[in-house]
Design a protein around this motif. Structure first.
Motif, PDB file in Angstrom:
ATOM      1  N   PHE A  95       0.601  -0.891  -0.110  1.00 47.99           N
ATOM      2  CA  PHE A  95       0.313  -0.137  -0.169  1.00 47.99           C
ATOM      3  C   PHE A  95       1.053   1.060   0.538  1.00 47.99           C
ATOM      4  O   PHE A  95       2.069   1.457   0.867  1.00 47.99           O
ATOM      5  CB  PHE A  95      -0.710  -0.225   0.638  1.00 47.99           C
ATOM      6  CG  PHE A  95      -2.220  -0.543   1.256  1.00 47.99           C
ATOM      7  CD1 PHE A  95      -3.256  -0.233   0.579  1.00 47.99           C
ATOM      8  CD2 PHE A  95      -1.669  -2.880   1.892  1.00 47.99           C
ATOM      9  CE1 PHE A  95      -4.234  -1.541   0.889  1.00 47.99           C
ATOM     10  CE2 PHE A  95      -3.030  -3.170   1.575  1.00 47.99           C
ATOM     11  CZ  PHE A  95      -4.127  -3.200   0.943  1.00 47.99           C
ATOM     12  N   TYR A  96       0.234   2.234  -0.489  1.00 50.05           N
ATOM     13  CA  TYR A  96       1.082   3.390  -1.207  1.00 50.05           C
ATOM     14  C   TYR A  96      -0.260   4.674  -0.761  1.00 50.05           C
ATOM     15  O   TYR A  96      -0.933   4.565  -0.619  1.00 50.05           O
ATOM     16  CB  TYR A  96       2.125   4.037  -2.141  1.00 50.05           C
ATOM     17  CG  TYR A  96       2.382   2.836  -2.422  1.00 50.05           C
ATOM     18  CD1 TYR A  96       3.929   2.938  -1.728  1.00 50.05           C
ATOM     19  CD2 TYR A  96       1.754   1.424  -3.302  1.00 50.05           C
ATOM     20  CE1 TYR A  96       5.069   1.813  -1.893  1.00 50.05           C
ATOM     21  CE2 TYR A  96       3.699   0.200  -3.692  1.00 50.05           C
ATOM     22  CZ  TYR A  96       5.123   1.231  -3.037  1.00 50.05           C
ATOM     23  OH  TYR A  96       5.639  -0.166  -3.388  1.00 50.05           O
ATOM     24  N   ILE A  97       0.612   5.561   0.115  1.00 49.17           N
ATOM     25  CA  ILE A  97      -0.500   6.781   0.284  1.00 49.17           C
ATOM     26  C   ILE A  97      -0.340   8.045  -0.248  1.00 49.17           C
ATOM     27  O   ILE A  97       1.665   8.361  -0.944  1.00 49.17           O
ATOM     28  CB  ILE A  97      -0.305   7.403   1.795  1.00 49.17           C
ATOM     29  CG1 ILE A  97      -0.296   6.241   1.800  1.00 49.17           C
ATOM     30  CG2 ILE A  97      -0.878   9.213   2.155  1.00 49.17           C
ATOM     31  CD1 ILE A  97      -0.560   6.948   3.840  1.00 49.17           C
ATOM     32  N   GLY A  98      -0.249   8.444  -1.593  1.00 45.40           N
ATOM     33  CA  GLY A  98      -0.756   9.569  -2.753  1.00 45.40           C
ATOM     34  C   GLY A  98      -0.543  11.188  -1.746  1.00 45.40           C
ATOM     35  O   GLY A  98      -1.406  10.933  -0.697  1.00 45.40           O
ATOM     36  N   PRO A  99      -0.378  11.706  -2.381  1.00 47.78           N
ATOM     37  CA  PRO A  99      -0.995  13.214  -2.175  1.00 47.78           C
ATOM     38  C   PRO A  99      -1.828  14.089  -1.782  1.00 47.78           C
ATOM     39  O   PRO A  99      -2.467  14.748  -1.324  1.00 47.78           O
ATOM     40  CB  PRO A  99      -0.111  14.423  -2.984  1.00 47.78           C
ATOM     41  CG  PRO A  99      -0.407  13.563  -4.220  1.00 47.78           C
ATOM     42  CD  PRO A  99       0.154  11.571  -4.167  1.00 47.78           C
ATOM     43  N   THR A 100      -3.247  12.985  -1.977  1.00 49.80           N
ATOM     44  CA  THR A 100      -4.313  13.640  -2.056  1.00 49.80           C
ATOM     45  C   THR A 100      -4.614  12.643  -0.753  1.00 49.80           C
ATOM     46  O   THR A 100      -6.376  12.996  -0.106  1.00 49.80           O
ATOM     47  CB  THR A 100      -6.087  13.243  -3.514  1.00 49.80           C
ATOM     48  OG1 THR A 100      -5.301  12.050  -3.176  1.00 49.80           O
ATOM     49  CG2 THR A 100      -5.112  14.103  -4.193  1.00 49.80           C
ATOM     50  N   PHE A 101      -4.270  11.813  -0.002  1.00 44.35           N
ATOM     51  CA  PHE A 101      -5.012  11.349   0.881  1.00 44.35           C
ATOM     52  C   PHE A 101      -4.593  12.711   2.169  1.00 44.35           C
ATOM     53  O   PHE A 101      -4.060  12.962   2.775  1.00 44.35           O
ATOM     54  CB  PHE A 101      -3.842   9.843   1.839  1.00 44.35           C
ATOM     55  CG  PHE A 101      -3.607   8.920   2.902  1.00 44.35           C
ATOM     56  CD1 PHE A 101      -4.967   8.020   2.378  1.00 44.35           C
ATOM     57  CD2 PHE A 101      -3.372   9.381   3.948  1.00 44.35           C
ATOM     58  CE1 PHE A 101      -5.002   7.519   4.190  1.00 44.35           C
ATOM     59  CE2 PHE A 101      -3.769   8.621   5.111  1.00 44.35           C
ATOM     60  CZ  PHE A 101      -4.821   7.711   4.532  1.00 44.35           C
ATOM     61  N   VAL A 102      -6.081  12.424   2.713  1.00 43.09           N
ATOM     62  CA  VAL A 102      -6.486  13.110   3.995  1.00 43.09           C
ATOM     63  C   VAL A 102      -6.489  11.868   5.342  1.00 43.09           C
ATOM     64  O   VAL A 102      -7.734  10.732   5.409  1.00 43.09           O
ATOM     65  CB  VAL A 102      -7.385  14.213   3.891  1.00 43.09           C
ATOM     66  CG1 VAL A 102      -7.653  14.374   5.513  1.00 43.09           C
ATOM     67  CG2 VAL A 102      -7.161  14.391   2.934  1.00 43.09           C
ATOM     68  N   GLN A 103      -5.662  12.023   6.475  1.00 43.56           N
ATOM     69  CA  GLN A 103      -5.913  11.394   7.827  1.00 43.56           C
ATOM     70  C   GLN A 103      -7.785  11.191   7.820  1.00 43.56           C
ATOM     71  O   GLN A 103      -7.738  12.653   7.983  1.00 43.56           O
ATOM     72  CB  GLN A 103      -5.013  11.325   8.513  1.00 43.56           C
ATOM     73  CG  GLN A 103      -5.148   9.993  10.041  1.00 43.56           C
ATOM     74  CD  GLN A 103      -4.833   9.000   9.702  1.00 43.56           C
ATOM     75  OE1 GLN A 103      -3.728   9.407   8.412  1.00 43.56           O
ATOM     76  NE2 GLN A 103      -5.094   8.143  10.235  1.00 43.56           N
ATOM     77  N   PRO A 104      -8.117   9.368   8.468  1.00 46.70           N
ATOM     78  CA  PRO A 104      -9.517  10.071   8.881  1.00 46.70           C
ATOM     79  C   PRO A 104      -9.366  10.643  10.382  1.00 46.70           C
ATOM     80  O   PRO A 104      -8.977  10.382  11.064  1.00 46.70           O
ATOM     81  CB  PRO A 104     -10.552   8.765   8.348  1.00 46.70           C
ATOM     82  CG  PRO A 104      -8.686   8.213   8.355  1.00 46.70           C
ATOM     83  CD  PRO A 104      -7.610   8.625   8.073  1.00 46.70           C
ATOM     84  N   THR A 105     -10.384  11.730  10.403  1.00 43.32           N
ATOM     85  CA  THR A 105     -11.299  11.396  12.114  1.00 43.32           C
ATOM     86  C   THR A 105     -11.650  10.386  12.490  1.00 43.32           C
ATOM     87  O   THR A 105     -11.498  10.451  14.112  1.00 43.32           O
ATOM     88  CB  THR A 105     -11.556  13.128  11.759  1.00 43.32           C
ATOM     89  OG1 THR A 105     -12.926  12.656  11.370  1.00 43.32           O
ATOM     90  CG2 THR A 105     -10.927  14.055  11.403  1.00 43.32           C
ATOM     91  N   SER A 106     -12.227   9.491  11.526  1.00 45.16           N
ATOM     92  CA  SER A 106     -12.999   8.167  12.880  1.00 45.16           C
ATOM     93  C   SER A 106     -12.746   7.388  11.644  1.00 45.16           C
ATOM     94  O   SER A 106     -11.970   7.284  10.125  1.00 45.16           O
ATOM     95  CB  SER A 106     -14.668   8.648  12.635  1.00 45.16           C
ATOM     96  OG  SER A 106     -14.907   8.627  11.076  1.00 45.16           O
ATOM     97  N   PRO A 107     -12.881   5.951  12.197  1.00 42.30           N
ATOM     98  CA  PRO A 107     -12.341   4.833  11.299  1.00 42.30           C
ATOM     99  C   PRO A 107     -13.401   5.057   9.618  1.00 42.30           C
ATOM    100  O   PRO A 107     -14.863   4.637  10.122  1.00 42.30           O
ATOM    101  CB  PRO A 107     -12.763   3.896  11.816  1.00 42.30           C
ATOM    102  CG  PRO A 107     -12.836   4.060  13.005  1.00 42.30           C
ATOM    103  CD  PRO A 107     -13.382   5.212  13.160  1.00 42.30           C
ATOM    104  N   VAL A 108     -12.516   4.236   8.573  1.00 49.38           N
ATOM    105  CA  VAL A 108     -12.953   4.472   7.363  1.00 49.38           C
ATOM    106  C   VAL A 108     -12.809   3.833   6.455  1.00 49.38           C
ATOM    107  O   VAL A 108     -11.448   3.108   7.089  1.00 49.38           O
ATOM    108  CB  VAL A 108     -12.446   5.412   6.505  1.00 49.38           C
ATOM    109  CG1 VAL A 108     -12.819   5.746   5.407  1.00 49.38           C
ATOM    110  CG2 VAL A 108     -12.728   6.988   6.904  1.00 49.38           C
ATOM    111  N   SER A 109     -13.114   2.803   5.498  1.00 49.21           N
ATOM    112  CA  SER A 109     -13.171   1.064   5.423  1.00 49.21           C
ATOM    113  C   SER A 109     -12.882   1.694   3.560  1.00 49.21           C
ATOM    114  O   SER A 109     -13.271   2.945   3.132  1.00 49.21           O
ATOM    115  CB  SER A 109     -14.177   0.468   5.509  1.00 49.21           C
ATOM    116  OG  SER A 109     -15.181   0.732   4.625  1.00 49.21           O
ATOM    117  N   PHE A 110     -12.227   0.894   3.081  1.00 42.39           N
ATOM    118  CA  PHE A 110     -11.885   1.304   1.659  1.00 42.39           C
ATOM    119  C   PHE A 110     -11.878  -0.731   1.295  1.00 42.39           C
ATOM    120  O   PHE A 110     -11.564  -1.766   2.194  1.00 42.39           O
ATOM    121  CB  PHE A 110     -10.854   1.343   1.871  1.00 42.39           C
ATOM    122  CG  PHE A 110      -9.404   0.665   2.016  1.00 42.39           C
ATOM    123  CD1 PHE A 110      -8.484  -0.504   1.011  1.00 42.39           C
ATOM    124  CD2 PHE A 110      -9.002   1.122   3.626  1.00 42.39           C
ATOM    125  CE1 PHE A 110      -7.852  -1.082   2.074  1.00 42.39           C
ATOM    126  CE2 PHE A 110      -7.832   0.329   4.057  1.00 42.39           C
ATOM    127  CZ  PHE A 110      -6.611  -1.061   3.092  1.00 42.39           C
TER     128      PHE A 110
END
Length: 148
Positions: A95-110
């Motif tokens: 897995f990689y995090i790109g420049p548009t990634f925003v850390q969520p404030t609550s758990p988020v599924s993907f």
């Protein structure tokens, strides 16, 4: 005298699926290889798909951002049977995090979005006697991102 009968099983090649139209989303793995980054359902979170020889971990690579075959490894005659023809293979998702990634404030599924990723060929060329082709279709990646 030793006779080399050809390239059967001596090269690991890969290509992205032809339905992928944007090959600009990739990461440089090293100075000569790249990995195609596939989108998840969470903006800015991507993954790459890798294959690796269980016998010789240095032989492996990621699906490249190219729908033409790219050579990932060529162990040559000395390591051919040990590392390629007689080996089992493992698949990995990184897995990689790109420049548009925003850390969520609550758990988020993907989860993953594609059902066609690419092909790995364990062979010198298309049509070899002992050609082995692996098509990577669905990658069932799902999980959750938690706030830090």
């Amino acid at each position: 005298m030793q006779c080399n009968a050809g390239q059967d099983g001596q090269a690991l090649k890969a290509r992205a699926d032809s339905v992928i139209t944007d090959f600009n989303n990739y990461i440089d793995v090293d100075s000569t290889h790249q990995a195609m980054l596939f989108e998840t359902t969470y903006r800015g979170l991507f993954y790459a798909v890798k294959i690796e020889s269980d016998a010789c971990h240095w032989i492996g690579g990621y699906i490249p951002p190219n729908n033409g075959e790219v050579e990932l490894a060529d162990p040559g005659d000395s390591d051919d049977k040990t590392c390629m023809s007689g080996a089992t293979w493992s698949f990995f998702v990184t897995f990689y995090i790109g420049p548009t990634f925003v850390q969520p404030t609550s758990p988020v599924s993907f989860e993953s979005k594609l059902n066609a990723h690419g092909i790995f060929r364990i062979s010198g060329a298309s049509g070899d006697i002992d050609e082995r082709l692996v098509q990577v279709g669905d990658v069932k990646a799902n999980g959750a991102i938690y706030p830090q």
